[in-house]
Scaffold this motif. Structure first.
Motif, mmCIF file in Angstrom:
data_model
loop_
_atom_site.group_PDB
_atom_site.id
_atom_site.type_symbol
_atom_site.label_atom_id
_atom_site.label_comp_id
_atom_site.label_asym_id
_atom_site.label_seq_id
_atom_site.Cartn_x
_atom_site.Cartn_y
_atom_site.Cartn_z
ATOM 1 N N VAL A 27 30.503 -84.884 8.403
ATOM 2 C CA VAL A 27 31.280 -83.678 8.704
ATOM 3 C C VAL A 27 31.818 -83.043 7.423
ATOM 4 O O VAL A 27 31.764 -81.818 7.237
ATOM 5 C CB VAL A 27 32.435 -84.014 9.672
ATOM 6 C CG1 VAL A 27 33.358 -82.815 9.840
ATOM 7 C CG2 VAL A 27 31.878 -84.455 11.020
ATOM 8 N N GLY A 28 32.327 -83.872 6.518
ATOM 9 C CA GLY A 28 32.893 -83.352 5.279
ATOM 10 C C GLY A 28 31.857 -82.673 4.399
ATOM 11 O O GLY A 28 32.088 -81.568 3.891
ATOM 12 N N HIS A 58 28.541 -75.585 4.029
ATOM 13 C CA HIS A 58 28.625 -74.343 4.811
ATOM 14 C C HIS A 58 29.629 -73.375 4.186
ATOM 15 O O HIS A 58 29.371 -72.166 4.085
ATOM 16 C CB HIS A 58 29.023 -74.659 6.252
ATOM 17 C CG HIS A 58 29.035 -73.449 7.141
ATOM 18 N ND1 HIS A 58 30.153 -72.639 7.276
ATOM 19 C CD2 HIS A 58 28.066 -72.892 7.921
ATOM 20 C CE1 HIS A 58 29.877 -71.644 8.096
ATOM 21 N NE2 HIS A 58 28.620 -71.772 8.511
ATOM 22 N N THR A 59 30.772 -73.908 3.751
ATOM 23 C CA THR A 59 31.805 -73.052 3.159
ATOM 24 C C THR A 59 31.326 -72.418 1.860
ATOM 25 O O THR A 59 31.555 -71.231 1.604
ATOM 26 C CB THR A 59 33.083 -73.869 2.900
ATOM 27 O OG1 THR A 59 33.547 -74.416 4.143
ATOM 28 C CG2 THR A 59 34.172 -73.000 2.282
ATOM 29 N N ALA A 112 29.128 -69.458 4.396
ATOM 30 C CA ALA A 112 30.240 -68.763 5.040
ATOM 31 C C ALA A 112 30.272 -67.279 4.681
ATOM 32 O O ALA A 112 30.640 -66.437 5.493
ATOM 33 C CB ALA A 112 31.569 -69.419 4.658
ATOM 34 N N ALA A 151 30.520 -79.431 6.094
ATOM 35 C CA ALA A 151 31.548 -78.384 6.049
ATOM 36 C C ALA A 151 31.648 -77.780 4.651
ATOM 37 O O ALA A 151 31.789 -76.557 4.491
ATOM 38 C CB ALA A 151 32.893 -78.954 6.484
#
Length: 392
Positions: free
Chosen positions: A378-379, A385-386, A390, A382
């Motif tokens: 998850v980390g 993606h950021t 994003a 994320a």
């Protein structure tokens, strides 16, 4: 998460006793003093820290061993116990280990761990020509703290096996050690720099990095010059460079790039992406990255991290090229996933070392590894993606 799980890690109270339980093998010499004598008469029931577990004779196992069993020429005796007392066996007249017969038995033995991806995995010492390949003989074996049955020379070895070796004079100079073993003992000759030389070497490294940051010199050229300087100053030798340079990683990376280019040029990945595009909708690039990450994460638990990265990088590279997006997040996804081995002891060498030192089981890795793997996944996703998706 790490603090909470660390407090719940199991403590193997009996592991200290099991830690030195190795399987050792010796042979009754032909026409030796033990031929025709019983086990009890030979004194093999009074070796204190060593226990005679079985006798191998003409393809048969005699187990359990009775004090009245008669020893014959060529019998192979399998002991379990403290490997540090192997000298007790060699002191028994008419009984000898393979290392003693080969003239390799010394006062100091070398303890190694079979590395993931080693040529030894799934093969026996006899079929591999262990003596000639490494100039060493296996004195004892340990696997998960359990007794191993059968002849040591014909036993298929596995990643994570602990081996105690009697080594020849040039064992430490063999160029195939780092690829096959993790050396745990301190018998290997490692040259250490004195504090002054260490300070100068560190200062020179930082100077090269600073010059590269200022644009005065390319980093690759600076590091090459630094390496040549180390060699000229006798800080490192040619043998050190040959033994420590990651030729296998360079070959894997080069091969992966070639495969990736071939997949792009053949438009194979482009056709696959085009077919899946209606299903993935507008989030295709990131969902493709998630798939690449998960597949690499699974592979790194089954094979080594280098092999997982080499297999998945071409796919990720080609997928990014065919989707028309930046390759970097896909490359990072493969790199992070290949380094995320928390579920098994075999994906990374450090896992094997921890397993044997602490006595953890495969179940321990699964039980405590899955929440770390989930949080890690998850980390990383994320973050990628950021940083890369994003804005779009």
């Amino acid at each position: 998460l790490l603090v909470v799980l660390a407090r719940r890690l199991p403590t193997r109270e009996n592991f200290e006793a099991v830690e030195t339980e190795y399987t050792l093998e010796a042979e009754v010499d032909s026409e030796g003093a033990l031929v025709g004598r019983t086990v009890e008469e030979a004194g093999l029931r009074a070796l204190e820290t060593l226990y005679l577990a079985e006798i191998l004779r003409d393809g048969r196992k005699i187990k359990p061993v009775s004090p009245t069993d008669i020893l014959l020429s060529g019998d192979r005796l399998v002991f379990t116990g403290d490997v540090s007392d192997v000298a007790r066996i060699d002191h028994v007249e008419g009984l000898s280990t393979f290392a003693k017969r080969e003239g390799l038995m010394q006062s100091e033995l070398t303890e190694v761990l079979v590395a993931p991806g080693s040529i030894l995995n799934g093969r026996s010492a006899k079929s591999l020509g262990f003596r000639a390949r490494f100039n060493a003989a296996i004195v004892a074996v340990q696997r998960d703290g359990k007794h191993i049955e059968g002849r040591l020379g014909e036993l298929p070895l596995s990643a994570g096996d602990l081996l105690v070796l009697a080594t020849g004079d040039d064992f430490a100079k063999r160029k195939n050690l780092s690829r096959n073993f993790i050396v745990l003992s301190e018998s290997l000759d490692v040259r250490l720099m004195d504090p002054t030389a260490g300070f100068l070497a560190t200062a020179a490294l930082f100077a090269i990095i600073a010059l590269a940051a200022w644009g005065a010199i390319p980093l690759s050229l600076g590091l090459l010059l630094l390496l040549v300087g180390f060699w000229a100053a006798d800080v490192v030798s040619v043998d050190d460079l040959r033994r420590r340079f990651p030729f296998d990683i360079w070959i894997l990376v080069s091969s992966a790039l070639v495969v990736a280019d071939a997949m792009v040029e053949s438009q194979f990945v482009e056709s696959v992406v085009g077919s899946a595009m209606p299903l993935l909708s507008g989030s295709a690039p990131f969902l493709g990255l998630v798939i690449i990450f998960v597949l690499t994460l699974i592979l790194t638990e089954l094979i080594t991290n280098n092999a997982a990265a080499a297999l998945m990088f071409p796919v990720g590279y080609a997928l990014a090229e065919a989707s028309g997006v930046d390759v970097m997040p896909f490359a990072l996804a493969v790199a992070f996933a290949a380094s995320g081995s928390f579920l098994t002891p075999y994906g990374y060498a450090t896992n094997l070392i921890v397993q044997n030192i602490a006595g953890y089981t495969r179940g321990d890795y699964l039980r405590f590894g899955y929440p770390i793997t989930l949080a890690y996944t998850v980390g990383v996703l994320a973050m990628l993606h950021t940083v890369y998706f994003a804005q779009g």
